[in-house]
Design a protein around this motif. Sequence first.
Motif: not given
Length: 62
Positions: A19, A23, A26
């Motif tokens: 995760l 992140f 992104t």
Amino acid sequence: MDIYSFLRELADSWVLLSLVLFFLGTVVFAFRPGSGPLHRDAAESIFRHEKGPQMTGEKEVE
């Protein structure tokens, strides 16, 4: 080892790592060089065909 302990270990290590990497990917994708004009075009696209408010007499028609 019961299933709860296994899933807790998995979430504390590999899922957290994946995760965080998602992140960061992104954020890098959003702020990559050359993407400014694309973001500006997307932000202003809702105003592209707008002529402004229509006036009839003294009242503004929405």
